[in-house]
Structures are given as structure tokens and as C-alpha cells.
Design an enzyme around this catalytic site. Structure first.
Site, PDB file in Angstrom:
ATOM      1  N   LYS A  74      -8.724  -2.650  15.416  1.00 52.74           N
ATOM      2  CA  LYS A  74      -7.975  -3.278  16.562  1.00 52.74           C
ATOM      3  C   LYS A  74      -9.478  -3.516  17.614  1.00 52.74           C
ATOM      4  O   LYS A  74      -9.219  -3.305  18.980  1.00 52.74           O
ATOM      5  CB  LYS A  74      -6.994  -2.406  17.327  1.00 52.74           C
ATOM      6  N   GLY A 117      -9.191 -10.411   8.340  1.00 49.41           N
ATOM      7  CA  GLY A 117      -9.361 -10.550   9.838  1.00 49.41           C
ATOM      8  C   GLY A 117     -10.647 -10.390  10.200  1.00 49.41           C
ATOM      9  O   GLY A 117     -11.099 -11.140  11.234  1.00 49.41           O
ATOM     10  N   THR A 139     -11.565  -5.348   0.597  1.00 48.15           N
ATOM     11  CA  THR A 139     -10.275  -4.781   0.812  1.00 48.15           C
ATOM     12  C   THR A 139      -9.867  -4.428  -0.113  1.00 48.15           C
ATOM     13  O   THR A 139      -9.782  -4.795  -1.431  1.00 48.15           O
ATOM     14  CB  THR A 139      -9.435  -6.112   1.325  1.00 48.15           C
ATOM     15  N   ILE A 140      -9.033  -3.201  -0.162  1.00 45.11           N
ATOM     16  CA  ILE A 140      -8.348  -2.762  -1.335  1.00 45.11           C
ATOM     17  C   ILE A 140      -7.303  -3.570  -1.869  1.00 45.11           C
ATOM     18  O   ILE A 140      -6.687  -3.515  -3.122  1.00 45.11           O
ATOM     19  CB  ILE A 140      -7.623  -1.158  -0.956  1.00 45.11           C
ATOM     20  N   ASP A 141      -6.689  -4.451  -1.038  1.00 45.29           N
ATOM     21  CA  ASP A 141      -5.557  -5.334  -1.225  1.00 45.29           C
ATOM     22  C   ASP A 141      -6.157  -6.367  -2.351  1.00 45.29           C
ATOM     23  O   ASP A 141      -5.221  -6.918  -3.133  1.00 45.29           O
ATOM     24  CB  ASP A 141      -5.135  -6.039  -0.311  1.00 45.29           C
ATOM     25  N   ARG A 185      -0.281  -4.964   1.148  1.00 44.82           N
ATOM     26  CA  ARG A 185       0.156  -6.107   2.001  1.00 44.82           C
ATOM     27  C   ARG A 185       0.971  -7.011   1.537  1.00 44.82           C
ATOM     28  O   ARG A 185       1.733  -6.674   0.677  1.00 44.82           O
ATOM     29  CB  ARG A 185      -0.975  -6.649   3.070  1.00 44.82           C
ATOM     30  N   HIS A 286      -2.545   6.096   2.550  1.00 41.22           N
ATOM     31  CA  HIS A 286      -4.070   6.287   2.588  1.00 41.22           C
ATOM     32  C   HIS A 286      -4.823   7.111   1.601  1.00 41.22           C
ATOM     33  O   HIS A 286      -6.140   6.853   1.585  1.00 41.22           O
ATOM     34  CB  HIS A 286      -4.271   6.605   4.312  1.00 41.22           C
TER      35      HIS A 286
HETATM   36  O1  F6P Z   1      -5.573  -4.067   4.147  1.00 42.76           O
HETATM   37  C1  F6P Z   1      -5.547  -2.665   3.610  1.00 42.76           C
HETATM   38  C2  F6P Z   1      -4.705  -1.741   4.094  1.00 42.76           C
HETATM   39  O2  F6P Z   1      -4.668  -0.449   3.493  1.00 42.76           O
HETATM   40  C3  F6P Z   1      -2.957  -2.528   3.546  1.00 42.76           C
HETATM   41  O3  F6P Z   1      -3.095  -2.086   2.148  1.00 42.76           O
HETATM   42  C4  F6P Z   1      -2.312  -1.677   4.582  1.00 42.76           C
HETATM   43  O4  F6P Z   1      -1.032  -2.325   4.707  1.00 42.76           O
HETATM   44  C5  F6P Z   1      -3.018  -1.369   5.675  1.00 42.76           C
HETATM   45  O5  F6P Z   1      -4.413  -1.696   5.325  1.00 42.76           O
HETATM   46  C6  F6P Z   1      -2.885  -0.037   6.318  1.00 42.76           C
HETATM   47  O6  F6P Z   1      -3.401  -0.100   7.684  1.00 42.76           O
HETATM   48  P1  F6P Z   1      -3.309   1.057   8.705  1.00 42.76           P
HETATM   49  O7  F6P Z   1      -4.364   1.945   7.909  1.00 42.76           O
HETATM   50  O8  F6P Z   1      -4.153   0.427   9.744  1.00 42.76           O
HETATM   51  O9  F6P Z   1      -2.137   1.461   8.849  1.00 42.76           O
END
Ligand code: F6P
Length: 369
Positions: A74, A117, A139-141, A185, A286
């Protein structure tokens, strides 16, 4: 002597520290100075939050998780949430202050490590403010189309697979259906890779909206074959046909994306209601972002970091480093942020899953195999 600044933005991913290490060491070898901007752009907004990174400061960080300079999702300087005197949060554009500090420090370039982002913000700085930026995909995604892979993904998949492996014995002991929700995501990469590797019975991904009837049919079929337990892997962004993606709302002020989560519990409740089977849901959350990066992620991260410094040397700005085959390449940031990578419905992973008896949440006739 060049001076460069490095930042890590968005959700953390195992391998961030390895990129920092490679940037510091490869810069040091060229006689350049490196500074880390704490929590994304905070160090460029407030110079007290800038930290000089020298080889002794980064010694031994390659194998560690997280990021030594911190991260945030953020902290967009073009729309920064700032609390006013009345304690209310207002959104301000502080990008000019970032640029002023960037120039004041005499930085030649900014190496921005982030997901879609953060890379979009970096590109805006390049185009609108003339900042020399180089992107490093994280990104882990694994959902960036422009690179074959992002670091953090392999570690997340390994963690998820290990968790699924462990669920087999407890599911079997109690004849239960265990539903595991994994991250990712809008892409199903973590779910499909860990689900296939971990021997799931059913894998649900955002790219294939699922049908509860087909899921229950697969569970019945398991029973007919004397298998009374099952493992269901659900990507957090998966949804039932004609249904909305389940979220936990907008999340903290200044966050660009909604907080996903809840589909695992929903699927477990539906299974229990429809089949009367003993069902439990768990969210890996997480855990998938934590811990030491795998060898594969470490190596990729180190290569990305060294390549980013090479781009800085060649002044190839507004580009992102990427993996193509076994080569490191530079992709224009504009292209890099333009497309998300999805699991192809007609790709080999889905095909392999079906061939080894995994249900993808729809009837086989709905898939092109
Ligand atoms: O983009 C990485 C990620 O871990 C996504 O897989 C997940 O939706 C998001 O971040 C979770 O974000 P936050 O840690 O801000 O809740």
C-alpha cells in the site's frame, strides 16, 4: 562512480534477499554504491529510510526468506494513503517528492523488485517522471507472462506440495475429504503444480470455473474404487461456474487488490452438505511466502539481480529482466506489465492431471482432450 537505489514492493517472496545480494555484489565489483529504500518507496520519500547496502551488510542473506529492506503493498507514491491531523486517511500523489529525493541523492537508476503492481508504478515513474528504472519480476503467483518464471514460485509450490503430502495420512486415517486452499490470485499455477505433485484427487483453478456436481461425482467414484478419502486443492481465486470469486473485501486503505480467500471453506461446506462426508478445510496462506528460498529460486534471483546490474551498466532503462528458456533477457516494462500468465486449459499440466485421474472440477468433455 554510479549510485543506484533498490526497492522491494508488494508481497514478499522467497528470493528477494538473493536479488539484493546479487545487486550489491555486482555493483560493488563495478565500484558503484547501492542504497536500499525501506518499505517500497518510503526511503525515497524520507531519506532517513534509505540504507546504504555494502557487501558486509548483505553477507549470508542469500538463503534467507523475506526482504532485509522491508516491503509494502500500500505504498504507491501516485496514490499514497496519508493520515491527516484529524486521524483520517487521505490519498495523496507524492511522486514529485520521490523524484526530488532521487535526484538529490544523485541516483543513476532505481532497481524495482516487484510484481505486476510494483512494476506498473516503476513504469509510471519512467514514463511520467523520467526516472531511470529497471524491473526485477517477483511473485510467488508466477503470473507474469513476460518471464518464464518468477522467483518465489518454486518455494511456494514446494511448501504447498509438502503440506498436501502430509494431509494424505490424516485424510486416510479418518476417511475424510481435506480441502486445501492455496495462494495464486487469479492464476492457478501454485494449485495445479502442487496438486499434481502432491497426488490430489481434485484441483480447482481460476482458469476452469468448477461445477460442484462434478466434484461430488469424483468423490463417489473414489468410493466405488474403495478410496474413502480425498484431497482437494483449491486456488484462492477459483470460483464455481456463474459465481463470483470469494473475497475478504478491499483490505487495508491504499491496497490495490482485494484480499482473496474463503473458497476452500465454501467448497468444503458444499461437499459436506451434498455427500455427508466428513470434510475439513485448511488455508495454507502465508506459509507459502515464508522460509528459505529453494535452490531453484535462489539461483533465479541471483541471476536476475546480476542481470539487472548489467542493464544498469548498459543504461537499458524502463526494462524488466526476464527468463526465456535458459537465457536472461530484457523486456520493455510496458510489455512486461501488459499480460498476466494463466494456466492454459489446453496445456500439458491440465492434460497430465486428467490422464492420471485428477478431476479438474468439470466433466472431461468440457476440456479439449
Ligand atoms: O501476490 C502474492 C500473494 O501472496 C497472493 O498469492 C495473495 O493473494 C496475496 O499476495 C496476499 O496478500 P497479503 O499478504 O497482502 O494478504
Amino acid at each position: 562512480m554510479k549510485k543506484i537505489v533498490i526497492s522491494t514492493g508488494g508481497g514478499d517472496a522467497p528470493g528477494l534477499n538473493a536479488v539484493i545480494y546479487a545487486v550489491v555484489m555486482a555493483s560493488h565489483a563495478r565500484g558503484w554504491e547501492v542504497y536500499g529504500s525501506r518499505s517500497g518507496y518510503l526511503g525515497l520519500l524520507d531519506l532517513d529510510e534509505l540504507v546504504r547496502l555494502t557487501p558486509d551488510k548483505v553477507a549470508d542473506i542469500t538463503s534467507t526468506g523475506g526482504t532485509i529492506i522491508g516491503s509494502t503493498n500500500k505504498g504507491n507514491p501516485f496514490a499514497m494513503p496519508i493520515e491527516n491531523l484529524a486521524g483520517e486517511v487521505e490519498i495523496h500523489d507524492v511522486s514529485d517528492r520521490v523524484m526530488k529525493n532521487f535526484n538529490r541523492m544523485g541516483f543513476a537508476c532505481h532497481i524495482a523488485i516487484g510484481g505486476d503492481g510494483s512494476l506498473e508504478i516503476a513504469h509510471r515513474f519512467a514514463v511520467e517522471k523520467g526516472m531511470n528504472v529497471i524491473g526485477v519480476p517477483k511473485t510467488i503467483d508466477n503470473d507474469l507472462e513476460a518471464t518464464q518464471s518468477t522467483f518465489g514460485f518454486d518455494t511456494a509450490v514446494s511448501t504447498a506440495t509438502e503440506a498436501i503430502d502430509k494431509l494424505h495420512s490424516t485424510a486416510k486415517s479418518h476417511d475424510r475429504v481435506m480441502v486445501v486452499e492455496v495462494m495464486g490470485r487469479d492464476s492457478g499455477w501454485i494449485a495445479v503444480n502442487s496438486g499434481i505433485s502432491g497426488g490430489a484427487d481434485i484441483i480447482l483453478i481460476p482458469e476452469i470455473p468448477f461445477d460442484m456436481d462434478e466434484i461430488c461425482k469424483k468423490l463417489d467414484d473414489n468410493e466405488l474404487h474403495n478410496k474413502d478419502y480425498a484431497i482437494v486443492v483449491v486456488a484462492e481465486g477459483a470460483s464455481a461456474k456463474d459465481a463470483e470469486v470469494i473475497t475478504k473485501g478491499a483490505g487495508e486503505v491504499g491496497r490495490a487488490e482485494k484480499v482473496l480467500g474463503g473458497v476452500g471453506t465454501w467448497v468444503a461446506q458444499e461437499i459436506s452438505k451434498r455427500t455427508k462426508k466428513d470434510t475439513r478445510a485448511l488455508v495454507l496462506g502465508h506459509l507459502q511466502r515464508g522460509g528459505s528460498p529453494t535452490t531453484c529460486d535462489r539461483l533465479l534471483a541471483l541471476r536476475f539481480g546480476a542481470t539487472a546490474v548489467r542493464l544498469a551498466e548498459n543504461q537499458q532503462y524502463d526494462h524488466m529482466v526476464a527468463l526465456a528458456g535458459d537465457e536472461m533477457i530484457a523486456v520493455p516494462l510496458e510489455r512486461a506489465i501488459s499480460k498476466r500468465k494463466k494456466v492454459p486449459r489446453d496445456g500439458d499440466r491440465v492434460r497430465t492431471a486428467l490422464e492420471i485421474g485428477i478431476c479438474m472440477g468439470v466433466s472431461q468433455e468440457e476440456l479439449p482432450f
